[in-house]
Write a protein that holds these residues in place. Structure first.
Motif, mmCIF file in Angstrom:
data_model
loop_
_atom_site.group_PDB
_atom_site.id
_atom_site.type_symbol
_atom_site.label_atom_id
_atom_site.label_comp_id
_atom_site.label_asym_id
_atom_site.label_seq_id
_atom_site.Cartn_x
_atom_site.Cartn_y
_atom_site.Cartn_z
ATOM 1 N N LYS A 120 0.275 -1.419 0.020
ATOM 2 C CA LYS A 120 0.074 0.417 0.133
ATOM 3 C C LYS A 120 1.005 1.183 -0.073
ATOM 4 O O LYS A 120 1.468 1.133 1.180
ATOM 5 C CB LYS A 120 -0.412 -0.166 1.148
ATOM 6 C CG LYS A 120 -2.056 0.762 1.421
ATOM 7 C CD LYS A 120 -2.746 0.425 2.374
ATOM 8 C CE LYS A 120 -3.879 1.894 2.706
ATOM 9 N NZ LYS A 120 -4.567 2.092 1.523
ATOM 10 N N SER A 121 0.655 2.477 -0.998
ATOM 11 C CA SER A 121 1.339 3.418 -1.184
ATOM 12 C C SER A 121 0.120 4.752 -1.654
ATOM 13 O O SER A 121 -0.584 4.047 -2.537
ATOM 14 C CB SER A 121 2.574 3.267 -1.733
ATOM 15 O OG SER A 121 2.549 3.461 -2.879
ATOM 16 N N THR A 154 0.392 2.758 -5.720
ATOM 17 C CA THR A 154 -0.829 1.930 -5.621
ATOM 18 C C THR A 154 -2.497 1.649 -5.540
ATOM 19 O O THR A 154 -2.876 1.124 -6.148
ATOM 20 C CB THR A 154 -0.288 0.720 -4.796
ATOM 21 O OG1 THR A 154 0.189 1.228 -3.551
ATOM 22 C CG2 THR A 154 1.438 0.579 -5.491
ATOM 23 N N SER A 162 2.178 13.180 -3.321
ATOM 24 C CA SER A 162 3.228 11.899 -2.191
ATOM 25 C C SER A 162 4.783 12.247 -2.391
ATOM 26 O O SER A 162 5.955 12.382 -1.683
ATOM 27 C CB SER A 162 2.526 10.739 -2.280
ATOM 28 O OG SER A 162 3.597 9.765 -3.293
ATOM 29 N N ARG A 173 11.089 12.521 3.633
ATOM 30 C CA ARG A 173 10.969 11.049 3.813
ATOM 31 C C ARG A 173 12.279 10.275 3.209
ATOM 32 O O ARG A 173 13.048 9.493 4.045
ATOM 33 C CB ARG A 173 9.585 10.881 2.847
ATOM 34 C CG ARG A 173 8.647 11.277 3.646
ATOM 35 C CD ARG A 173 7.527 9.781 3.259
ATOM 36 N NE ARG A 173 7.082 9.947 1.706
ATOM 37 C CZ ARG A 173 7.577 9.477 0.715
ATOM 38 N NH1 ARG A 173 8.114 7.904 1.028
ATOM 39 N NH2 ARG A 173 6.839 9.674 -1.015
ATOM 40 N N SER A 221 9.316 1.780 5.423
ATOM 41 C CA SER A 221 8.019 2.422 5.473
ATOM 42 C C SER A 221 8.149 4.266 4.972
ATOM 43 O O SER A 221 7.124 4.921 4.680
ATOM 44 C CB SER A 221 7.072 2.838 6.548
ATOM 45 O OG SER A 221 7.076 1.012 7.627
ATOM 46 N N VAL A 232 8.897 4.295 1.142
ATOM 47 C CA VAL A 232 7.343 3.684 0.236
ATOM 48 C C VAL A 232 6.556 4.857 0.420
ATOM 49 O O VAL A 232 5.428 5.413 -0.350
ATOM 50 C CB VAL A 232 6.925 2.302 1.278
ATOM 51 C CG1 VAL A 232 5.689 2.486 0.901
ATOM 52 C CG2 VAL A 232 7.386 1.021 0.666
ATOM 53 N N GLY A 233 6.747 5.525 2.055
ATOM 54 C CA GLY A 233 5.124 7.001 1.798
ATOM 55 C C GLY A 233 3.674 6.153 2.389
ATOM 56 O O GLY A 233 2.802 6.993 2.047
ATOM 57 N N GLY A 234 4.093 4.952 2.978
ATOM 58 C CA GLY A 234 2.750 4.495 4.070
ATOM 59 C C GLY A 234 3.507 3.545 4.970
ATOM 60 O O GLY A 234 4.680 3.332 4.912
ATOM 61 N N ASP A 275 5.249 -0.141 -6.428
ATOM 62 C CA ASP A 275 5.709 0.645 -6.915
ATOM 63 C C ASP A 275 7.538 1.450 -7.181
ATOM 64 O O ASP A 275 7.535 0.264 -6.554
ATOM 65 C CB ASP A 275 4.898 2.555 -6.786
ATOM 66 C CG ASP A 275 5.351 2.911 -5.448
ATOM 67 O OD1 ASP A 275 6.483 2.055 -4.522
ATOM 68 O OD2 ASP A 275 4.571 3.403 -4.568
ATOM 69 N N SER A 334 7.868 0.717 -3.539
ATOM 70 C CA SER A 334 7.651 -0.657 -2.630
ATOM 71 C C SER A 334 9.110 -1.120 -3.447
ATOM 72 O O SER A 334 8.900 -2.998 -2.952
ATOM 73 C CB SER A 334 6.468 -1.315 -2.489
ATOM 74 O OG SER A 334 5.696 -0.238 -3.612
#
Lengths: 164, 198
Positions: A2-3, A6, A30, A37, A96, A99-101, B17, B20
């Motif tokens: 999950k990001s 996506t 984002s 981040r 995390s 990924v930013g989530g 992505d 990830s």
């Protein structure tokens, strides 16, 4: 995993449409926050061993009974494993940040966490103490920029909440 | 329970992505993201607006690209719209247009994500076998995808030209810059479709 990207794609796909302007705006948002981040991820990655070691020492200092015979930090093997666990959380926090989530923390850290600690008869309070120490230890601009520290601390808080 | 052959062959994996993808790779060796990985991601961020413009260039022209690609494919092979051809009657032509749009849509998703996993899992996985079972000719499908690839490259770079003798013309008008990397990436997703079908 999950990001923002996506999530946007999954909802566009569910509706069978091409990415719209608002989808692209979400991704742009984002990307704009990504610099902070990635900075936090870089600083944490470069110093991960020390950060984990300090956090581990702090929690053993608060809960010295863990060193007693039969407790979770009593032998060298156990000590190594405790430190490894803290490093493990720090690594997932770095992921995390990338990924930013919270996907990596959720999928590889938090899912099944309670069950594992219960099965191994491990207390969660020392983990909380270690992460709380890291949460209060970070300092801007000494360690990283203020915005990067916000992102890093948010994930530490998220992990602490998952354990408490 | 043991997976059947088909389940194994077409096993679904999760959508990733560019970010990830690097995390999953690092996790395989329980290492953190190193300086090189971070540099690649910073480049992705720095070039983010080019990527969004490229996605917009395809999405905004999608229906035109699809109908032109299918029309071009038929133009080169008239047998497709004669009795017994795969684009005859209209019902089958409509299915063909629908499929071209679906393929283009998943290519667009992959370009937005900077990773081919969504295209692989949700579009290409099992597509060749499905088309073989339905009797869809591979060479014609590949030709339509090749045309869409050329169109996408032209729209991303704004190098499409006026159709001879008409005023039909489309320019996105984004500020010109070095779009070699994003163009090559977009082209690679179309090539991936072609490779999966061949």
């Amino acid at each position: 995993m999950k990001s923002v990207v996506t999530t946007v794609i999954a909802s566009a796909d569910a509706a069978g449409r091409f990415p719209t302007t608002s989808d692209l705006e979400s991704v742009q948002g984002s990307i704009q926050r990504a610099a902070a981040r990635l900075e936090a991820a870089e600083k944490l990655g470069n110093n991960l061993d020390n950060v984990a070691r300090e956090a581990y020492d702090a929690c053993i200092k608060k809960y010295p009974y863990l060193n007693n015979d039969g407790e979770a930090n009593s032998t060298q093997v156990f000590k190594d494993k405790c430190l490894r666990d803290i490093k493990h959380y720090m690594r997932l926090i770095q992921y995390s940040l990338i990924v930013g989530g919270t996907g990596p923390l959720d999928e590889w850290g938090i899912a099944g966490q309670r069950e594992v600690y219960r099965a191994l008869n491990l207390p969660t309070a020392p983990y909380v103490e270690a992460l709380k120490f890291a949460r209060n230890r970070g300092c801007a601009p000494r360690d990283m920029s203020a915005q990067a520290l916000v992102e890093y601390n948010a994930l530490l808080d998220y992990t602490i909440n998952s354990l408490s | 329970m043991q997976d059947t052959f088909l389940e194994k062959q077409f096993k679904e994996s999760e959508m990733l992505d560019a970010f990830s993808r690097s995390v999953v790779a690092a996790d395989a060796s329980t290492s953190t993201i190193d300086t090189e990985g971070l540099a690649n991601l910073r480049k992705f961020v720095a070039e983010g607006n080019k990527r969004l413009d490229a996605v917009n260039a395809i999405a905004s022209n999608a229906s035109c690209m699809v109908s032109d690609a299918v029309a071009g494919m038929i133009c080169e092979n008239q047998g497709l719209i004669q009795a017994g051809g795969n684009c005859y009657p209209n019902r089958r032509m409509a299915a063909c247009l629908r499929d071209a749009e679906i393929i283009l849509r998943y290519v667009t998703y992959a370009l937005l994500a900077g990773d081919s996993s969504v295209l692989d899992d949700r579009c290409l996985n099992g597509l060749k076998e499905t088309y073989a079972a339905l009797g869809v000719p591979t060479t014609s499908t590949v030709r339509a995808v090749q045309i869409m690839k050329a169109q996408a490259v032209a729209h991303i770079n704004d190098t499409n030209e006026m159709y001879k003798g008409t005023g039909k013309y489309r320019q996105m008008g984004a500020i010109k810059g070095d779009c070699a990397a994003i163009t090559a990436e977009a082209a690679s997703y179309f090539d991936r479709v072609i490779a999966a079908l061949s």
